[in-house]
Enzyme design. Structure first.
Site, PDB file in Angstrom:
ATOM      1  N   TRP A   1      10.163  -5.461  -7.752  1.00 57.51           N
ATOM      2  CA  TRP A   1       9.664  -5.144  -6.416  1.00 57.51           C
ATOM      3  C   TRP A   1       8.324  -5.801  -6.097  1.00 57.51           C
ATOM      4  O   TRP A   1       7.879  -5.786  -4.957  1.00 57.51           O
ATOM      5  CB  TRP A   1       9.537  -3.629  -6.257  1.00 57.51           C
ATOM      6  CG  TRP A   1      10.828  -2.950  -5.942  1.00 57.51           C
ATOM      7  CD1 TRP A   1      12.081  -3.515  -5.950  1.00 57.51           C
ATOM      8  CD2 TRP A   1      11.010  -1.580  -5.572  1.00 57.51           C
ATOM      9  NE1 TRP A   1      13.022  -2.583  -5.615  1.00 57.51           N
ATOM     10  CE2 TRP A   1      12.393  -1.377  -5.375  1.00 57.51           C
ATOM     11  CE3 TRP A   1      10.147  -0.513  -5.397  1.00 57.51           C
ATOM     12  CZ2 TRP A   1      12.925  -0.155  -5.002  1.00 57.51           C
ATOM     13  CZ3 TRP A   1      10.671   0.718  -5.030  1.00 57.51           C
ATOM     14  CH2 TRP A   1      12.040   0.900  -4.833  1.00 57.51           C
TER      15      TRP A   1
ATOM     16  N   HIS B   1       4.972 -13.364 -15.642  1.00 58.81           N
ATOM     17  CA  HIS B   1       5.581 -13.852 -14.401  1.00 58.81           C
ATOM     18  C   HIS B   1       4.712 -14.963 -13.826  1.00 58.81           C
ATOM     19  O   HIS B   1       3.485 -14.945 -13.961  1.00 58.81           O
ATOM     20  CB  HIS B   1       5.722 -12.702 -13.404  1.00 58.81           C
ATOM     21  CG  HIS B   1       6.575 -13.026 -12.226  1.00 58.81           C
ATOM     22  ND1 HIS B   1       6.108 -13.758 -11.149  1.00 58.81           N
ATOM     23  CD2 HIS B   1       7.875 -12.738 -11.950  1.00 58.81           C
ATOM     24  CE1 HIS B   1       7.081 -13.895 -10.265  1.00 58.81           C
ATOM     25  NE2 HIS B   1       8.167 -13.289 -10.721  1.00 58.81           N
TER      26      HIS B   1
ATOM     27  N   GLY C   1      11.409 -16.997  -4.395  1.00 59.61           N
ATOM     28  CA  GLY C   1      11.036 -16.619  -3.038  1.00 59.61           C
ATOM     29  C   GLY C   1      11.062 -17.753  -2.035  1.00 59.61           C
ATOM     30  O   GLY C   1      10.547 -17.627  -0.928  1.00 59.61           O
TER      31      GLY C   1
ATOM     32  N   GLU D   1      12.784 -18.465 -14.874  1.00 60.66           N
ATOM     33  CA  GLU D   1      12.609 -18.513 -13.423  1.00 60.66           C
ATOM     34  C   GLU D   1      11.943 -19.827 -13.021  1.00 60.66           C
ATOM     35  O   GLU D   1      10.721 -19.963 -13.140  1.00 60.66           O
ATOM     36  CB  GLU D   1      11.728 -17.346 -12.955  1.00 60.66           C
ATOM     37  CG  GLU D   1      12.356 -15.984 -13.103  1.00 60.66           C
ATOM     38  CD  GLU D   1      11.608 -14.942 -12.286  1.00 60.66           C
ATOM     39  OE1 GLU D   1      12.236 -14.315 -11.427  1.00 60.66           O
ATOM     40  OE2 GLU D   1      10.398 -14.779 -12.493  1.00 60.66           O
TER      41      GLU D   1
ATOM     42  N   GLY E   1      14.183 -10.691  -7.163  1.00 54.61           N
ATOM     43  CA  GLY E   1      13.029 -10.335  -6.346  1.00 54.61           C
ATOM     44  C   GLY E   1      13.419  -9.653  -5.056  1.00 54.61           C
ATOM     45  O   GLY E   1      13.835  -8.498  -5.029  1.00 54.61           O
ATOM     46  N   GLY E   2      13.312 -10.389  -3.947  1.00 52.57           N
ATOM     47  CA  GLY E   2      13.493  -9.838  -2.605  1.00 52.57           C
ATOM     48  C   GLY E   2      14.769  -9.056  -2.382  1.00 52.57           C
ATOM     49  O   GLY E   2      14.764  -8.039  -1.672  1.00 52.57           O
TER      50      GLY E   2
ATOM     51  N   SER F   1      15.578 -16.595  -6.339  1.00 52.05           N
ATOM     52  CA  SER F   1      16.445 -16.465  -5.157  1.00 52.05           C
ATOM     53  C   SER F   1      17.861 -16.019  -5.520  1.00 52.05           C
ATOM     54  O   SER F   1      18.851 -16.525  -4.991  1.00 52.05           O
ATOM     55  CB  SER F   1      16.472 -17.782  -4.370  1.00 52.05           C
ATOM     56  OG  SER F   1      15.178 -18.109  -3.887  1.00 52.05           O
TER      57      SER F   1
END
EC number: 5.3.1.1
Length: 242
Positions: free
Chosen positions: A10, A99, A175, A169, A228-229, A207
């Site tokens: 989040w 991260h 993102g 990643e 993520g999103g 993504s």
């Protein structure tokens, strides 16, 4: 057989009240769908510190709670920091480390990530160690060189690869809406496995969405996703894990 592990990150989103509303909606929708998680799947959320103590009830209780960071020391004069012991007291099981946003904005080095990884393992937390290359490094065909360097330094003196998760990643895909091709994601995760071993759980992140996660997870060396999103929307998150 390696488990599939899907963790929603989040980042700095949602208040505790919003997180509680997410739980209510998650429980309502999953009950209506009579959703049962696959026995070979571990699903969870990496929440902001303020929501880590959220009440686990209903189907939400089947999810693992992860933290997004912690300090490499047990305690002390480190204003604004959180220790592994504090996370354990809140029922946290995993912690995201290294991260790219931590590396970029807070200048975390591979050496710091390594210290945190060992501290996590010592305290029975599962570290999710993130690695990835920038767009410039990718365009310069240096991806594998960069990843090897990060793996060697971040995982230094690690004796048991079954105690960690590695999240690959590519920074240029986080993102941005850009997603590495499935073939490229598999190639890089396979390369990471060659640097570790067959027991290592390797996630892909960048993504990841409901419309591409199935194909990504069908690859031999991709054992899950760090999302993520898409994890912020309860319906999308359910679509990711069902």
């Amino acid at each position: 057989m390696r488990k599939k592990i899907i963790i929603g990150n989040w980042k700095m989103n949602k208040t505790k009240t919003e997180a509680e509303n997410f739980v209510k909606e998650f429980n309502k929708i999953t009950s209506e769908l009579n959703l049962k998680l696959d026995k070979n799947l571990v699903a969870g959320l990496a929440l902001p510190f303020t929501s880590l103590g959220i009440k686990k009830e209903g189907n939400f209780a089947n999810l693992v709670i992860a933290a997004q960071n912690f300090h490499q020391n047990n305690s002390g004069a480190f204003t604004g920091e959180i220790s592994a012991e504090m996370l354990l007291d809140l029922g946290v099981k995993m912690v995201v480390l290294g991260h790219s946003e931590r590396r970029e904005f807070f200048h975390e080095t591979d050496e710091i990530v390594n210290m945190k990884m060992h501290q996590a393992i010592k305290n029975n937390l599962v570290p999710i160690v993130c690695v990835g290359e920038t767009e410039l490094q990718y365009n310069s065909n240096k991806s594998k060189e960069v990843i090897k360097n990060q793996i060697e330094k971040s995982l230094k003196n690690l004796s048991d690869f079954s105690k960690i998760i590695i999240a690959y990643e590519p920074i240029w895909a986080i993102g941005t809406g850009k997603t590495a091709t499935v073939e490229y994601a598999q190639e890089m995760c396979k390369y990471i496995r060659s640097l570790t071993n067959e027991k290592t759980i390797i996630q892909y992140g960048g993504s990841v969405k409901p419309n591409n996660i199935k194909e990504l997870l069908s690859q031999k060396d991709i054992d899950g996703a760090l999302v993520g999103g898409a994890s912020l929307n309860v319906k999308d998150f359910i679509d990711l894990i069902k």
